[in-house]
Design a protein around this motif. Structure first.
Motif, PDB file in Angstrom:
ATOM      1  N   ASP A   1       0.810  -1.206   0.000  1.00  0.00           N
ATOM      2  CA  ASP A   1       0.000   0.000   0.000  1.00  0.00           C
ATOM      3  C   ASP A   1       0.849   1.264   0.000  1.00  0.00           C
ATOM      4  O   ASP A   1       0.477   2.260  -0.606  1.00  0.00           O
ATOM      5  CB  ASP A   1      -0.936   0.004   1.214  1.00  0.00           C
ATOM      6  N   VAL A   2       1.952   1.199   0.710  1.00  0.00           N
ATOM      7  CA  VAL A   2       2.806   2.392   0.766  1.00  0.00           C
ATOM      8  C   VAL A   2       3.347   2.705  -0.617  1.00  0.00           C
ATOM      9  O   VAL A   2       3.460   3.861  -1.018  1.00  0.00           O
ATOM     10  CB  VAL A   2       3.945   2.181   1.779  1.00  0.00           C
ATOM     11  N   GLU A   3       3.650   1.662  -1.373  1.00  0.00           N
ATOM     12  CA  GLU A   3       4.128   1.902  -2.726  1.00  0.00           C
ATOM     13  C   GLU A   3       3.095   2.619  -3.578  1.00  0.00           C
ATOM     14  O   GLU A   3       3.428   3.351  -4.504  1.00  0.00           O
ATOM     15  CB  GLU A   3       4.485   0.565  -3.398  1.00  0.00           C
ATOM     16  N   ARG A   4       1.848   2.413  -3.224  1.00  0.00           N
ATOM     17  CA  ARG A   4       0.790   3.018  -4.033  1.00  0.00           C
ATOM     18  C   ARG A   4       0.289   4.327  -3.431  1.00  0.00           C
ATOM     19  O   ARG A   4      -0.738   4.841  -3.840  1.00  0.00           O
ATOM     20  CB  ARG A   4      -0.380   2.040  -4.164  1.00  0.00           C
ATOM     21  N   THR A   5       0.992   4.842  -2.435  1.00  0.00           N
ATOM     22  CA  THR A   5       0.583   6.103  -1.824  1.00  0.00           C
ATOM     23  C   THR A   5       1.137   7.260  -2.635  1.00  0.00           C
ATOM     24  O   THR A   5       2.342   7.368  -2.815  1.00  0.00           O
ATOM     25  CB  THR A   5       1.117   6.196  -0.386  1.00  0.00           C
ATOM     26  N   TYR A   6       0.277   8.111  -3.095  1.00  0.00           N
ATOM     27  CA  TYR A   6       0.674   9.285  -3.865  1.00  0.00           C
ATOM     28  C   TYR A   6       1.732   8.956  -4.911  1.00  0.00           C
ATOM     29  O   TYR A   6       2.835   9.496  -4.883  1.00  0.00           O
ATOM     30  CB  TYR A   6       1.211  10.388  -2.950  1.00  0.00           C
ATOM     31  N   PRO A   7       1.442   8.053  -5.820  1.00  0.00           N
ATOM     32  CA  PRO A   7       2.479   7.678  -6.791  1.00  0.00           C
ATOM     33  C   PRO A   7       2.855   8.836  -7.702  1.00  0.00           C
ATOM     34  O   PRO A   7       3.911   8.810  -8.335  1.00  0.00           O
ATOM     35  CB  PRO A   7       1.817   6.545  -7.585  1.00  0.00           C
ATOM     36  N   GLU A   8       2.007   9.865  -7.751  1.00  0.00           N
ATOM     37  CA  GLU A   8       2.306  10.984  -8.639  1.00  0.00           C
ATOM     38  C   GLU A   8       3.306  11.951  -8.015  1.00  0.00           C
ATOM     39  O   GLU A   8       3.793  12.850  -8.682  1.00  0.00           O
ATOM     40  CB  GLU A   8       1.017  11.707  -9.027  1.00  0.00           C
ATOM     41  N   HIS A   9       3.609  11.762  -6.727  1.00  0.00           N
ATOM     42  CA  HIS A   9       4.559  12.664  -6.080  1.00  0.00           C
ATOM     43  C   HIS A   9       5.923  11.997  -5.967  1.00  0.00           C
ATOM     44  O   HIS A   9       6.038  10.887  -5.471  1.00  0.00           O
ATOM     45  CB  HIS A   9       4.075  13.041  -4.686  1.00  0.00           C
ATOM     46  N   SER A  10       6.909  12.741  -6.388  1.00  0.00           N
ATOM     47  CA  SER A  10       8.246  12.145  -6.382  1.00  0.00           C
ATOM     48  C   SER A  10       8.730  11.904  -4.958  1.00  0.00           C
ATOM     49  O   SER A  10       9.514  11.002  -4.705  1.00  0.00           O
ATOM     50  CB  SER A  10       9.218  13.071  -7.107  1.00  0.00           C
ATOM     51  N   PHE A  11       8.240  12.722  -4.035  1.00  0.00           N
ATOM     52  CA  PHE A  11       8.689  12.586  -2.649  1.00  0.00           C
ATOM     53  C   PHE A  11       8.383  11.199  -2.116  1.00  0.00           C
ATOM     54  O   PHE A  11       9.210  10.580  -1.459  1.00  0.00           O
ATOM     55  CB  PHE A  11       7.996  13.650  -1.798  1.00  0.00           C
ATOM     56  N   PHE A  12       7.191  10.708  -2.417  1.00  0.00           N
ATOM     57  CA  PHE A  12       6.795   9.424  -1.853  1.00  0.00           C
ATOM     58  C   PHE A  12       7.302   8.239  -2.659  1.00  0.00           C
ATOM     59  O   PHE A  12       7.137   7.100  -2.246  1.00  0.00           O
ATOM     60  CB  PHE A  12       5.277   9.353  -1.735  1.00  0.00           C
ATOM     61  N   SER A  13       7.866   8.502  -3.804  1.00  0.00           N
ATOM     62  CA  SER A  13       8.374   7.363  -4.569  1.00  0.00           C
ATOM     63  C   SER A  13       9.810   7.032  -4.184  1.00  0.00           C
ATOM     64  O   SER A  13      10.348   6.034  -4.643  1.00  0.00           O
ATOM     65  CB  SER A  13       8.284   7.666  -6.062  1.00  0.00           C
ATOM     66  N   SER A  14      10.407   7.852  -3.338  1.00  0.00           N
ATOM     67  CA  SER A  14      11.780   7.538  -2.926  1.00  0.00           C
ATOM     68  C   SER A  14      11.777   6.385  -1.929  1.00  0.00           C
ATOM     69  O   SER A  14      10.895   6.273  -1.086  1.00  0.00           O
ATOM     70  CB  SER A  14      12.427   8.775  -2.305  1.00  0.00           C
ATOM     71  N   LYS A  15      12.769   5.548  -2.062  1.00  0.00           N
ATOM     72  CA  LYS A  15      12.835   4.350  -1.217  1.00  0.00           C
ATOM     73  C   LYS A  15      12.974   4.725   0.249  1.00  0.00           C
ATOM     74  O   LYS A  15      12.446   4.058   1.141  1.00  0.00           O
ATOM     75  CB  LYS A  15      14.022   3.491  -1.659  1.00  0.00           C
ATOM     76  N   TYR A  16      13.691   5.813   0.498  1.00  0.00           N
ATOM     77  CA  TYR A  16      13.940   6.230   1.871  1.00  0.00           C
ATOM     78  C   TYR A  16      12.625   6.550   2.576  1.00  0.00           C
ATOM     79  O   TYR A  16      12.332   6.062   3.666  1.00  0.00           O
ATOM     80  CB  TYR A  16      14.853   7.456   1.857  1.00  0.00           C
ATOM     81  N   VAL A  17      11.817   7.353   1.918  1.00  0.00           N
ATOM     82  CA  VAL A  17      10.548   7.748   2.519  1.00  0.00           C
ATOM     83  C   VAL A  17       9.647   6.544   2.691  1.00  0.00           C
ATOM     84  O   VAL A  17       9.011   6.355   3.717  1.00  0.00           O
ATOM     85  CB  VAL A  17       9.870   8.820   1.641  1.00  0.00           C
ATOM     86  N   GLN A  18       9.625   5.696   1.673  1.00  0.00           N
ATOM     87  CA  GLN A  18       8.752   4.523   1.743  1.00  0.00           C
ATOM     88  C   GLN A  18       9.130   3.616   2.900  1.00  0.00           C
ATOM     89  O   GLN A  18       8.277   3.116   3.608  1.00  0.00           O
ATOM     90  CB  GLN A  18       8.823   3.741   0.428  1.00  0.00           C
ATOM     91  N   LYS A  19      10.420   3.455   3.093  1.00  0.00           N
ATOM     92  CA  LYS A  19      10.861   2.575   4.172  1.00  0.00           C
ATOM     93  C   LYS A  19      10.410   3.139   5.516  1.00  0.00           C
ATOM     94  O   LYS A  19       9.943   2.408   6.387  1.00  0.00           O
ATOM     95  CB  LYS A  19      12.380   2.435   4.145  1.00  0.00           C
ATOM     96  N   HIS A  20      10.539   4.441   5.678  1.00  0.00           N
ATOM     97  CA  HIS A  20      10.139   5.046   6.944  1.00  0.00           C
ATOM     98  C   HIS A  20       8.646   4.904   7.165  1.00  0.00           C
ATOM     99  O   HIS A  20       8.199   4.615   8.273  1.00  0.00           O
ATOM    100  CB  HIS A  20      10.547   6.519   6.973  1.00  0.00           C
ATOM    101  N   LEU A  21       7.877   5.111   6.110  1.00  0.00           N
ATOM    102  CA  LEU A  21       6.432   4.980   6.250  1.00  0.00           C
ATOM    103  C   LEU A  21       6.055   3.559   6.640  1.00  0.00           C
ATOM    104  O   LEU A  21       5.207   3.349   7.504  1.00  0.00           O
ATOM    105  CB  LEU A  21       5.730   5.375   4.939  1.00  0.00           C
ATOM    106  N   VAL A  22       6.698   2.596   6.009  1.00  0.00           N
ATOM    107  CA  VAL A  22       6.401   1.202   6.332  1.00  0.00           C
ATOM    108  C   VAL A  22       6.755   0.920   7.779  1.00  0.00           C
ATOM    109  O   VAL A  22       5.978   0.306   8.523  1.00  0.00           O
ATOM    110  CB  VAL A  22       7.170   0.251   5.391  1.00  0.00           C
ATOM    111  N   ASP A  23       7.911   1.403   8.213  1.00  0.00           N
ATOM    112  CA  ASP A  23       8.328   1.167   9.597  1.00  0.00           C
ATOM    113  C   ASP A  23       7.310   1.736  10.575  1.00  0.00           C
ATOM    114  O   ASP A  23       6.908   1.075  11.538  1.00  0.00           O
ATOM    115  CB  ASP A  23       9.690   1.822   9.851  1.00  0.00           C
ATOM    116  N   LEU A  24       6.900   2.953  10.308  1.00  0.00           N
ATOM    117  CA  LEU A  24       5.981   3.617  11.231  1.00  0.00           C
ATOM    118  C   LEU A  24       4.645   2.874  11.290  1.00  0.00           C
ATOM    119  O   LEU A  24       4.106   2.641  12.369  1.00  0.00           O
ATOM    120  CB  LEU A  24       5.753   5.060  10.777  1.00  0.00           C
TER     121      LEU A  24
END
Lengths: 208, 748
Positions: B19-42
């Motif tokens: 689901d995190v991968e599909r969060t705001y796919p149009e925004h480059s901020f959320f497509s970065s692996k770093y951000v995604q990893k943090h979101l998943v962790d949280l």
């Protein structure tokens, strides 16, 4: 719910199709492909529910389709949408779990769906041949067990789309007209005579 | 067993990742692996801490916005630092060596997100050329760290502490958890479904009990009662949606409500998404922030009203049992801090708790929903069912979201009028002195949330002023003044709204909420990891540390409140000095705009009337002044130092002292100080941790304890188990997703 044409709404019948299934099996993608002929490699995850509308012509009747894809976690809140005219239970042929979870959806459908609803088992993503985890040999007996049709589709290539929605349309129009006949039987016998015969073979239908 | 929990966790993690991968796919901020990893962790940590809710789709969207805002804010701070860093560049060279590797890696990742953020937040960032090399920004963030430690004396340094980029995750988590405390029941409902229960984890025993009850109901009357059963076990979200459409909307626009009902459009269909995601899917992210702004600002206000009415309750009880409740009210009169509120919440009886839960429900969401419907009224009222549906399912893009916010505020005013009136009546019954004092304190509490950005906070202020003014008025003039008052208030309100929507500086306010608990979350995450690895032998240590940090956080909040109180005091002093000038100014205004001037004058008179009995009380004056004179220049530390009055120097000393204390707290959080020393200062006493109380679900008995059987993954009951686990895990991994090898045998 199926509705008779009352005013100038631009359509004769309204058919409600609901797609359910596990997350990320491609429910919304199927609808998007059919309604707008588009496909997203990275779709936005459906939150709660999504609606696509398309108008098609079957025989000489204009039919408006309301196509819903319902998110997994909200199915019980939106269970009234399982009372539509047609229900597609979607699984992902490259994801074994989504096939295993089908029984959950069947109980759900049995509980809420109308008796005359058309139910179709849909195996999506059939274009991914190498990653395939669920074969037709498994899926077909399963569909037979539940006494429903089975169709494999691919939202990416558009394969199976015509078959799928043709199936939906044909059957729902049939039930609609049967209903109509019944209704008119009780009201007026004369009108019934004017009703057309139902075409038995493949219906000719086209998108508007 | 350990293995089954392990597999459950891996599955959960995969689900979240999907689901995190599909969060705001149009925004480059959320497509970065770093951000995604943090979101998943949280999300994973949240799911493990709240096993009854676990993870539900939609949470990722909420969390994503919170995370984005926090990151933007911290990054902005980094940019502000550039000026200062040139001065302290020489000092950095020496300190830079002592900075741990950990922070360095973090800062490098920070710079990644920073560059991506630049694209995102052009509305918020000042014009900054983004041509920094990675090493430069690394150096820069080190310097930020340095300056937080050295330059504590400026007001900006407070923000550096609050906005420390190292604590983005912790801030985010805490904010998210606070939101979810109110919202979780709207996510929880689906577990009640008997069919899905088969796959639900065994931990949700409460749901199984409820489903079994529904089953028996069904078996008793199999066919006919199906629909009735559904209506009797309506999930809270459905109730709420129906409430919006049939109550609030009917209040505002009966025609539209009637129309929607007659079309048989079920409100939960579209509103479920609005409410669950706080509109984050309906608007542009920038607009979403504005809407959230209004939601959270009123959240504090509701809390304040509740506390007040609770105080009334207590006073009523006082007649019967003096001893028990007197301690409470005394505490209230000292100072209502958030801690006190929490303490009181614990002491509430069940009935009142229920009321509280309803009240704390982010009411503004309801009003915004209503406003959104009203906004597209023209589309809806003339169209049939399917057009309506497609309109509300795909909300049209907006030119200015401020219209909706403004509309929501008017709805709020209409909807909450009865509530306010009731409060007033209750207050009139109480003694005058106590009344004034309580209000004044409560006011400081309400203010505490938004003092630093006093310009944006005007909406809250005006609302609170409405209460304070009107009730005081009633005391003095015996209810006859209500008409005049209303005029002045509406003017205030209008003014406040305009101010509010014109400034998009929302995230300041959030971060004022988030200043505590940050480090605690960090330690928790670390300890979870350690438990995985088997390093944590003594779990009581972990408990103690967690509580210690909670205590520190509370202390920190206390200090910040104190600072805000002093700032208010100084504001008053300045006002006294410049009050004559201001009156002259107002006369000038009168010539310009007669009506407004008159109203302001009225307000002024009213406030002076109230002032006269309690001249000696500075805080009271400050409270009353602020509503009348929003034009007073925002207070800064530099301006106050130039003014020569003794009161101001006193206040300065107070602030300096508080800031020193704050520094101490910060050091303690970072582990630079001897803990035992601080513990005496804090009056810290470890108590056995009760996780269940954090969770708002009524069925508290079935909540899994944090460290009970099956609590933390995997359970470490004995050393042998640990050895077994470690032998099965030949390698030690940081994240569970790396553990891909299959199990040799399933242990039972």
């Amino acid at each position: 719910m199926a509705e008779e044409k009352i005013n100038d709404n631009g359509y004769d019948h309204l058919i409600r199709i609901t797609l359910i299934g596990d997350n990320n099996v491609g429910k919304a993608s199927i609808l998007k492909r059919f309604a707008r002929n588009e496909w997203d490699a990275k779709p936005v995850g459906t939150s709660v529910a999504e609606l696509e509308i398309k108008t098609v012509k079957v025989f000489d009747k204009t039919i408006r389709l309301h196509m819903w894809s319902i998110q997994k976690s909200t199915s019980n809140i939106l269970n009234s949408y399982l009372r539509g005219d047609a229900i597609g239970i979607v699984y992902d042929v490259t994801n074994r779990d989504s096939f295993k979870n089908l029984h959950i959806w069947f109980t759900e459908v049995e509980r809420y769906a109308r008796d005359d609803a058309i139910i179709v088992l849909i195996g999506n993503k059939c274009d991914l041949v190498e990653d395939r985890q669920v074969s037709l040999n498994e899926a077909l007996p399963y569909a037979k067990l539940h006494n429903i049709s089975h169709i494999e589709t691919s939202a990416k290539t558009g394969a199976g789309m015509i078959d799928l929605f043709g199936l939906f349309l044909e059957n729902s129009v049939k039930t609609l007209q049967q209903k109509q006949n019944k209704f008119k039987n009780t009201i007026n016998v004369e009108v019934e005579k004017q009703n057309r015969e139902l075409p038995s073979t493949h219906a000719k239908w086209s998108c508007i | 067993t350990a293995w089954s929990t392990f597999f459950e966790d891996t599955e959960l993690r995969e689900k979240i990742e999907l689901d995190v991968e599909r969060t705001y796919p149009e925004h480059s901020f959320f497509s970065s692996k770093y951000v995604q990893k943090h979101l998943v962790d949280l999300l994973f940590i949240y799911a493990k801490q709240h096993p009854l809710i676990s993870y539900q789709q939609g949470m990722n969207e909420l969390l994503a916005v919170v995370f984005l805002v926090n990151t933007v804010q911290s990054t902005l701070l980094l940019h502000k630092q550039e000026d200062i860093t040139t001065a302290t560049a020489t000092a950095t060279a020496t300190v830079g060596e002592s900075i741990s590797n950990d922070s360095q890696t973090q800062s490098s990742t920070q710079s990644q997100s920073q560059s991506q953020l630049q694209l995102q937040s052009q509305t918020q960032t000042q014009t900054q050329t983004q041509t920094q090399s990675q090493s430069q920004s690394q150096l820069q963030s080190q310097q930020t760290q340095l300056s937080t430690q050295t330059q504590i004396q400026s007001p900006e340094s407070l923000w550096e502490i609050v906005q420390d980029y190292r604590f983005i995750d912790h801030d985010t988590y805490w904010l998210f958890e606070t939101i979810m405390n109110s919202m979780s029941k709207y996510y929880y409902n689906n577990v009640n479904n008997a069919n899905l229960n088969a796959t639900a984890s065994s931990s949700s025993s409460s749901s199984s009990s409820s489903s079994s009850s529904s089953n028996t109901e069904q078996s008793k009357a199999p066919n006919k009662t199906r629909s009735r059963m559904e209506s009797s076990t309506l999930p809270p979200i459905t109730v709420r949606c129906k409430n919006i459409q049939s109550q609030y909307l009917r209040q505002m626009d009966p025609g539209l409500s009637q129309h929607l009902n007659s079309l048989n459009i079920e409100p939960q269909l579209y509103m479920l998404r609005w409410i669950r995601l706080f509109f984050s899917r309906e608007f542009h992210p920038r607009d979403v922030c504005v809407v959230w702004d209004s939601i959270f600002s009123t959240y504090c206000e509701h809390r304040y009203i509740i506390v007040k009415s609770f105080n009334n309750n207590n006073n009523n009880n006082n007649n019967n049992n003096n001893k028990e409740t007197s301690g409470n009210t005394d505490g209230l009169e000292e100072l209502i801090t958030a801690n006190k509120v929490n303490e009181m919440e614990k002491q509430l009886n069940d009935h009142f708790k229920e009321v509280l839960r309803q009240q704390l429900d982010f009411r503004m969401v309801d009003y915004t929903c209503c406003a959104m419907l009203l906004f597209i009224r023209q589309h809806l009222i003339n169209s049939d069912q399917q057009q309506c549906l497609s309109r509300v399912m795909k909300y049209p893009p907006l030119e200015d979201v401020a219209d909706i916010v403004r509309q929501a505020y008017t709805i709020k005013k209409v909807a909450e009028k009865p509530l306010m009136k009731r409060n007033k009546k209750e207050e009139e019954l109480r003694k005058k002195e106590r009344d004034k004092k309580a209000k004044e304190k409560a006011r400081t509490k309400g203010k505490a949330k938004g003092d630093d950005d006093s310009d944006t906070e005007l909406t809250i202020e005006s609302d609170n002023d409405e209460q304070v003014n009107s009730s005081n008025n009633n005391n003095n003039n015996n209810n006859n003044n209500s008409n005049d008052n209303d005029n002045g208030n509406s003017d205030n309100q209008r003014h406040g709204n305009n101010e509010h929507v014109s400034t998009y500086n929302f995230s300041d306010r959030w971060n004022q909420i988030s200043r505590t608990f940050t480090h605690a979350v960090n330690t928790y995450a670390e300890d979870v990891r350690k438990t995985w690895l088997g390093d944590l032998s003594d779990q009581t240590n972990f408990h103690r540390r967690l509580q210690f940090e909670h205590a520190l956080g509370e202390k920190m909040q206390e200090i910040l409140d104190k600072i805000q109180a002093t700032i208010k005091q100084r504001k008053l002093n300045e006002y006294n000095q410049s009050s004559e000038d201001q009156q002259e100014k107002e006369k000038e205004k009168e010539t310009e705009n007669e009506k407004e001037g008159e109203e302001e004058q009225k307000n002024k008179q009213v406030s002076h009337d109230i002032l006269s009995p309690s001249q000696g009380d500075p805080l009271m004056n400050a409270l009353l002044m602020e509503g009348d004179s929003p034009s007073t220049a925002p207070l800064t530390f530099s301006s106050s130092s130039s003014s020569s009055s003794t009161a101001n120097t006193n206040a300065n000393a107070n602030v300096d002292k508080s800031i020193a204390e704050l520094k101490l707290v910060k050091d303690a959080l970072l582990g630079n100080l001897d803990e035992s020393m601080i513990e005496t200062w804090l009056d810290f006493k470890p108590v056995p941790l009760d996780v269940g109380s954090q969770y708002p679900n009524p069925d508290l008995n079935n909540v899994r304890p944090l460290h009970g059987p099956g609590g933390l993954p995997p359970p470490m009951s004995s050393k042998s188990a640990k050895n077994n686990a470690s032998s099965k895990h030949p390698k030690v991994h940081q994240s569970t997703s790396d553990l891909l090898f299959p199990p040799q045998s399933t242990s039972v």
